[in-house]
Design an enzyme around this catalytic site. Sequence first.
Site, short mmCIF file in Angstrom:
data_model
loop_
_atom_site.label_atom_id
_atom_site.label_comp_id
_atom_site.label_asym_id
_atom_site.label_seq_id
_atom_site.Cartn_x
_atom_site.Cartn_y
_atom_site.Cartn_z
N ARG A 114 18.97 4.38 11.55
CA ARG A 114 19.78 3.25 12.04
C ARG A 114 20.76 2.83 10.94
O ARG A 114 20.73 3.37 9.84
CB ARG A 114 18.89 2.08 12.45
CG ARG A 114 18.11 1.50 11.28
CD ARG A 114 17.40 0.20 11.64
NE ARG A 114 16.72 -0.34 10.48
CZ ARG A 114 16.10 -1.50 10.42
NH1 ARG A 114 16.03 -2.26 11.50
NH2 ARG A 114 15.52 -1.93 9.32
N GLU A 153 22.56 -6.13 10.42
CA GLU A 153 22.67 -5.81 8.99
C GLU A 153 23.65 -4.66 8.75
O GLU A 153 23.28 -3.58 8.29
CB GLU A 153 21.30 -5.46 8.41
CG GLU A 153 20.34 -6.64 8.47
CD GLU A 153 19.06 -6.43 7.67
OE1 GLU A 153 18.70 -5.26 7.44
OE2 GLU A 153 18.43 -7.42 7.30
N GLU A 316 16.32 -14.08 9.97
CA GLU A 316 15.08 -13.30 9.85
C GLU A 316 14.32 -13.74 8.61
O GLU A 316 14.92 -13.92 7.53
CB GLU A 316 15.38 -11.80 9.68
CG GLU A 316 15.80 -11.08 10.92
CD GLU A 316 16.01 -9.59 10.65
OE1 GLU A 316 15.34 -9.03 9.76
OE2 GLU A 316 16.87 -8.99 11.33
N HIS A 367 4.57 -4.46 10.28
CA HIS A 367 5.40 -5.55 9.72
C HIS A 367 4.93 -6.87 10.30
O HIS A 367 4.67 -6.97 11.50
CB HIS A 367 6.87 -5.31 10.09
CG HIS A 367 7.82 -6.22 9.38
ND1 HIS A 367 7.93 -7.56 9.69
CD2 HIS A 367 8.69 -6.00 8.37
CE1 HIS A 367 8.84 -8.11 8.89
NE2 HIS A 367 9.31 -7.19 8.08
C1 GAL Z 1 15.55 -6.36 8.40
C2 GAL Z 1 16.05 -5.78 9.71
C3 GAL Z 1 14.99 -5.86 10.78
C4 GAL Z 1 13.66 -5.37 10.27
C5 GAL Z 1 13.30 -6.15 9.02
C6 GAL Z 1 11.99 -5.74 8.40
O1 GAL Z 1 16.28 -5.94 7.30
O2 GAL Z 1 17.19 -6.47 10.15
O3 GAL Z 1 15.41 -5.10 11.89
O4 GAL Z 1 13.74 -4.01 9.99
O5 GAL Z 1 14.29 -5.93 8.04
O6 GAL Z 1 11.71 -6.47 7.25
#
Ligand code: GAL
Length: 681
Positions: A114, A153, A316, A367
């Site tokens: 990705r 991102e 996030e 995660h």
């Molecule tokens: C971010 C990303 C998410 C997920 C997350 C995991 O950088 O936008 O899609 O992968 O990290 O920590």
Amino acid sequence: MKIRKLPEKLLHGGDYNPDQWLDCPEVLEEDIRLMKEAHVNCVSLGIFAWGKLEPEEGRYELDWLGGIIDRLYDNGISTILATPTGAMPHWLQENYEEVRQVLSNGIRKLPGGRHNFCPSSPVMRKKMQGIDRALSKKFGKHPGVIAWHLSNEYAGGAGDNGDGACYCPLCQANFRKWLKERYHTLDNLNHAWWNSFWSNDITDWEQIHAPSTIGESTLDGLKLDWRRFVSDQILDFCKEERDVVREFSDRPVVTNLMGAFYPLDYFKWAKELDIVSLDNYPFWHYMEDESLMASASSFAHTLMRSLKKQPYLLMESVPSAVQWGPKNTLKRPGMHALSSLQAIACGSDSVQYFQWRKGRGGSEKYHGAVVDHKNGGNTRVFRDVADLGERLEDIASRVLRTCNRPRAAIVFDWENRWAVDGTAAVTNPFDYTHRWQRYYRAFWDLGMDVDIINMDDPLEGYSLIVAPYNYMYRGDYADRVRKFTAGGGTYVTTCWSGEVDESSLCFTGKHPLSDVLGIRTEEIDVMPDYVHNRVICGDKAYDIQDLCALVHAEAAEVLGTYEKDFYAGYPAVTVNRYGEGKAYFIASANEEPFYRDFLKMVAEETGTGCTLKVSGELPKGVTVNERRGEEENDSLWFVQNFNAGETAVVFEDTYRDIETGEEVSGECVMKGYQCLILKKI
Ligand code: GAL
């Protein structure tokens, strides 16, 4: 078009991936029930759903998404709708090779992964337009959709050179075009890059290639312009996504930024976005002394607020632990609330998570998430999230429409960063960000709110500006500093500043601010590890870390000198009166206590210190942020204790805890990881 505002609430929720659970209706039902229990009022939807939204080229299947948005809306949950370009479907990557990035060695990437599309590819742009337009047409005015989450991102893959770039022929051609717009003639370009060096004179635009380890990798001007181009080119793609969704929608656009992410100049990016948003993943509990991580995390938050000088969104964060760290330590009880309120304290109007629910497969199945594989809502993490959601609901009306408005600023500049790190000199790498953070840390320790500005930002309105390692002076920066200082401002700068212009060409003659600083700069020494030296300031002595610039005080007063070596007695700290103001120069890179004591002194002089009245200094690990409202008595102070244990703070005024209603004055013993939200009585 008039862009709609976000609803008046502190957003709480996060990335929701129902596309992974479409064959499990009972899970989708449970999601809604649990979201309500967790006080979730907003989710980000469809971020990686391109494969499900356009399973075959040109065949859009959007109804499933519509059903989810409707159901969320019916249950009081808003949607931030993503454009799904963060991950390309396989048909796209297989059928059109040009959408896949090329590495700096010329090899094209294979399909998969990705954050890896070529931003110049006309095919990618066309396919992006197709899916983004379809989404906007169908959902752009849906009452449940409150904002657009453009892609994910951008440049997050960061590529093989860590610059987020694609090196394909299309990008190389766009680079040449970008250079033509910047320089107009090859003479200008050859001069800016100092191309007589090593016979580098360019006689045809086609002779220009992106920097590469198998080609030209040393030319400062080329490297700097490539970084500028890469950031601009990816931004160009982002702007196109924005413009496509705006064809049918008046909802604000955001994209999730990554703090001080190296490849993209977020000061430029923020101008194109309606709202700034942040993904933030500090490694809590990695060190016994949490303040290093806490100040680094505060830097990311503060940077995001400063980009537009208005509230931003924490898009996030992880409710427990990530799966990708070297050691994935769980958040200790109390840390979830504290780390989330840190965002609010620094100017965020949301706490959003990655991710709502753990998937059963894929690399992120372990995660952290609000909902685990087992136990539904009956987990510690879920309860922590729900408790926080309730707290956010409770404080929302007081927090919304307030923001941090400090009178001190610290200069952090992407172009300067690329230039200083990309130049062979002093220490290799120079590590601007790391060195810079030592200054930021002092602000944090002292509970001083500060704006982070870049060199193009206005300096007016601040009483104190600190500019560490400002190696490159662009445009009229020196003149603006001159005016700021002459007008009564206090300017602080350091060694390795004012060295080069915007093309990374060295200034000759003297330092561009020698009149303001009252000094003459000469050499710069880097102490080997076995050598120790100190700065002597009156009866105090501070260890030096490594850099020692050799400067001569001309008009300036000397406040500190080097203790040893052939430059013993040379100025290490100076101050010069200039017009109505003052300019300080710090010649060496020192150990921590120096920065704290120094900043405390200039904060007192300029009235920019911690605005909460406490007795003496704040205890180690405790910091303060102030969000101000329109009226003076609307201010809220967030007192954050990042120590695991109880810590006493002595308040010199009387405050009210807005959550408990209790009066707070005199000595107050804060619990480990507690955050107090106070208002003045
Ligand atoms: C971010 C990303 C998410 C997920 C997350 C995991 O950088 O936008 O899609 O992968 O990290 O920590």
